[in-house]
Scaffold this active site. Structure first.
Site, PDB file in Angstrom:
ATOM      1  CB  THR A 187      30.016  30.949 -39.182  1.00 52.03           C
ATOM      2  OG1 THR A 187      28.695  30.765 -39.887  1.00 52.03           O
ATOM      3  CG2 THR A 187      30.229  31.937 -38.370  1.00 52.03           C
ATOM      4  CD  GLU A 332      27.644  33.514 -35.845  1.00 48.58           C
ATOM      5  OE1 GLU A 332      28.552  33.083 -35.306  1.00 48.58           O
ATOM      6  OE2 GLU A 332      26.835  32.566 -36.545  1.00 48.58           O
ATOM      7  CE  LYS A 439      17.006  17.804 -27.671  1.00 46.12           C
ATOM      8  NZ  LYS A 439      17.513  18.229 -28.860  1.00 46.12           N
ATOM      9  CD1 TRP A 444      16.845  17.210 -22.941  1.00 46.57           C
ATOM     10  CD2 TRP A 444      17.880  19.225 -23.146  1.00 46.57           C
ATOM     11  NE1 TRP A 444      16.014  17.878 -23.873  1.00 46.57           N
ATOM     12  CE2 TRP A 444      16.608  19.140 -24.080  1.00 46.57           C
ATOM     13  CE3 TRP A 444      18.359  20.543 -23.175  1.00 46.57           C
ATOM     14  CZ2 TRP A 444      16.087  20.424 -24.758  1.00 46.57           C
ATOM     15  CZ3 TRP A 444      18.030  21.383 -24.086  1.00 46.57           C
ATOM     16  CH2 TRP A 444      16.630  21.455 -24.845  1.00 46.57           C
TER      17      TRP A 444
HETATM   18  P1  AMP Z   1      32.976  29.953 -33.921  1.00 48.66           P
HETATM   19  O1  AMP Z   1      32.023  30.957 -34.295  1.00 48.66           O
HETATM   20  O2  AMP Z   1      33.476  28.927 -35.034  1.00 48.66           O
HETATM   21  O3  AMP Z   1      33.780  30.404 -33.081  1.00 48.66           O
HETATM   22  O4  AMP Z   1      32.046  28.909 -32.824  1.00 48.66           O
HETATM   23  C1  AMP Z   1      31.484  29.637 -31.863  1.00 48.66           C
HETATM   24  C2  AMP Z   1      30.960  28.261 -31.130  1.00 48.66           C
HETATM   25  O5  AMP Z   1      31.915  27.532 -30.387  1.00 48.66           O
HETATM   26  C3  AMP Z   1      30.092  28.659 -29.720  1.00 48.66           C
HETATM   27  O6  AMP Z   1      28.746  29.057 -29.859  1.00 48.66           O
HETATM   28  C4  AMP Z   1      30.243  27.610 -28.842  1.00 48.66           C
HETATM   29  O7  AMP Z   1      29.419  26.467 -29.194  1.00 48.66           O
HETATM   30  C5  AMP Z   1      31.819  26.932 -28.972  1.00 48.66           C
HETATM   31  N1  AMP Z   1      32.686  27.622 -28.024  1.00 48.66           N
HETATM   32  C6  AMP Z   1      33.326  28.775 -28.203  1.00 48.66           C
HETATM   33  N2  AMP Z   1      34.128  28.793 -27.002  1.00 48.66           N
HETATM   34  C7  AMP Z   1      33.698  27.912 -26.211  1.00 48.66           C
HETATM   35  C8  AMP Z   1      34.132  27.503 -24.994  1.00 48.66           C
HETATM   36  N3  AMP Z   1      35.119  28.378 -24.120  1.00 48.66           N
HETATM   37  N4  AMP Z   1      33.763  26.312 -24.373  1.00 48.66           N
HETATM   38  C9  AMP Z   1      32.393  25.698 -25.012  1.00 48.66           C
HETATM   39  N5  AMP Z   1      32.299  26.095 -26.356  1.00 48.66           N
HETATM   40  C10 AMP Z   1      33.082  27.208 -26.851  1.00 48.66           C
END
Ligand code: AMP
Length: 542
Positions: A187, A332, A439, A444
């Protein structure tokens, strides 16, 4: 007492074996990196993956070795996934959009022995092989006619089609323990070094089964799926396993994710489902706007990775008769966390109620459990109003990062870093990333809510809301807006649209129009440089 059923250990290659044997004629279609369309069947994909696996064995691949790929979604990349993992080695997908320093760190941290690389990235990779001491061989995923020439010193430089494909070799796939590592994906991490998520055969197989469920991808042998979500990010949402598992036709876009390319693939290959992040769909919708072309026979797009904007739902539905399904997950989690398929009773909601519902990130399939907690780690109610830190667990959720001794869990739960609500029917809605919440005083403000309201305004291409320092409130929202090419937006229109869905105290204190909002390697808005540049905007005016 033990059950008396067959002990059939899981090896992910069994998915491709199933597809090759029972959906042997089904196609895997690739838009080649070299240009043109390539077609092969699942039966041929299995033969080629087996041939590659035999080559790797003869080369000296050992169980547990990390073998990297730096490639687009193509048939060759797919073959690598199965050939490497199927032998008990680890297929390490590299995100080519990362900074060079990050990529070097990741390759060296993983100790990759070999890299399969697409033509698009080979030049940059060869130029810094001296910084990648563990790499013994580079395999360029191309044919002899397109094979570049380099002096790579002691590192072997191999041409995929010459070396690996169609050697006619056979091999015995090993029997693996279910928990054997299959693949590795880092990541990008907004702080600190990237972290490796090490998937297992078991996690991927269970995840693939769940992906096909009606309330998840709803995937079957009758589907043609366009897998835009990259194999180098978040495990291609598991589709590289789920599609062959059910014998769906798989369409792979290669290096070209432009609106023209995506539209052409959808109509020419009779795509019924497609999956990708919102930026891809924005690009497609812009292109359709300019050209008046359609999307027949596409039925639905799955949108995840970032929030699905309301305007996207209505444009797809009203202009193109395409449904949008909102999904949430993370690297993850292999990565599926929730999918938003309506439960019974949805149809009786009015249009506004339906939209409100569709914007939520959705419900968990069996295999994921979730809860929301406050700062004291106490559960907060699932009333659709109270928000808290979103925690998850399940057989395809991470336990610890690659190379870390410490667990990534607290009391058995993984903290996603997202802030969310869960309603009484189990629909989760992300209100923000924990680090992105503004914040303001004791309250929030959800940066996502502000961005969603702004993105619906005609002419707005991208919107990013950050917390800017404020002498009285600590932070106040500042909205940065990138307009669509050649268009402009009046600030008064923007404020009017925001006022329609946000309370007064949630409205941004200022709007700044910028030429370009930066994106991360995963195609999401990168707020880090925006914070660096604009966090004192409200106090200093710049
Ligand atoms: P990644 O591991 O790079 O795919 O990033 C994961 C993160 O992307 C999640 O923890 C969210 O913060 C964001 N994310 C994934 N899907 C969505 C969604 N449908 N709406 C808003 N945020 C999302």
């Amino acid at each position: 007492m033990l059950g008396l059923m067959q002990d059939a250990p899981i090896n992910l290659v069994s998915i491709l074996q199933h597809a090759g044997r029972w959906h042997g004629e089904q196609e895997v279609v690739t838009q080649r990196v070299e240009g043109g369309i390539h077609r092969q069947t699942y039966a041929e994909t299995l033969t080629r993956a087996t041939s590659l696996a035999a080559r790797l064995r003869d080369w000296g691949l050992r169980p547990g070795d990390r073998i990297a790929t730096m490639g687009w979604n193509t048939h060759r990349h797919l073959e690598c996934w199965y050939a490497v993992s199927g032998q008990g080695a680890v297929c390490h997908t590299l995100n080519p959009r990362l900074f060079v320093e990050q990529l070097n760190y990741i390759i060296n941290h993983a100790g990759d022995r070999m890299i399969f690389v697409d033509l698009s990235f080979v030049d940059a990779l060869i130029g810094r092989l001296d910084q990648l001491p563990t790499i013994e061989a580079v395999v360029v995923m191309t044919d002899r006619a397109n094979m570049p020439v380099y002096d790579t010193g002691s590192v072997a430089l191999l041409c995929y089609e010459d070396w690996a494909a169609d050697t006619g070799a056979s091999l015995e796939w090993p029997t693996l323990d279910d928990n054997t590592a299959s693949s590795l994906c880092y990541t990008s991490g907004t702080t600190g070094d990237p972290k490796g998520v090490l998937y297992s055969h078991r996690a991927n197989l269970l995840h693939a089964y769940a992906s096909c469920l009606p309330d998840v991808f709803n995937l079957s042998a009758r589907d043609t799926i366009l897998m835009i979500v990259p194999m180098f990010h978040a495990n291609s949402w598991g589709l590289a396993y789920a599609a062959p598992m059910v014998g769906a036709k798989l369409v792979l876009p290669g290096a070209d994710m432009s609106g023209a390319s995506v539209q052409r693939l959808i109509t020419q290959e009779s795509v019924t489902k497609a999956a990708g992040v919102p930026t891809v769909w924005n690009t497609l919708l812009d292109y359709l706007d300019e050209t008046d072309l359609g999307l027949h026979p596409l039925r639905e797009v799955v949108v995840g990775g970032a929030a699905l904007p309301a305007s996207m739902i209505s444009t797809f539905r009203d202009r193109y008769q395409v449904g949008t399904i909102h999904a949430w997950g993370m690297t993850e989690m292999t990565p599926i966390g929730t999918f938003n398929r309506p439960k019974a009773g949805f149809d009786v909601l009015d249009a506004e109620g339906q939209l409100h519902q569709r914007l939520k990130q959705g419900r968990v399939p069996f295999g994921v459990d979730m809860k929301i907690v406050d700062d004291q780690d106490d559960d907060v109610p699932c009333d659709g109003e109270t928000f808290g830190r979103l925690l998850v667990k399940g057989p395809w959720t991470i336990d610890r990062y690659y190379g870390d001794d410490a667990s990534a869990l607290a009391h058995g739960w993984f903290d996603t870093g997202d802030i969310a609500t869960i309603d009484s029917e189990g629909y989760m809605q992300i209100t923000d990333r924990a680090k992105d919440v503004v914040k303001s005083g004791g309250e929030w403000i959800s940066s996502v809510a502000v961005e969603n309201a702004a993105i619906g305004v005609p002419g707005v291409a991208l919107a990013a809301c950050i917390g800017a320092s404020h002498p009285k409130w600590g932070e106040r929202p500042l909205l940065l807006v990138q307009c669509r090419d050649g268009q402009s937006v009046a600030e008064s229109d923007l404020q009017k649209a925001l006022s329609a869905s946000l309370a007064k105290w949630q409205l941004p204190d200022a709007v700044v129009f910028v030429d370009e909002i930066p994106l991360t390697a995963a195609g999401k808005i990168d707020k880090k440089p925006l914070r660096e540049r604009y966090s004192s905007y409200l106090t200093s005016g710049q």
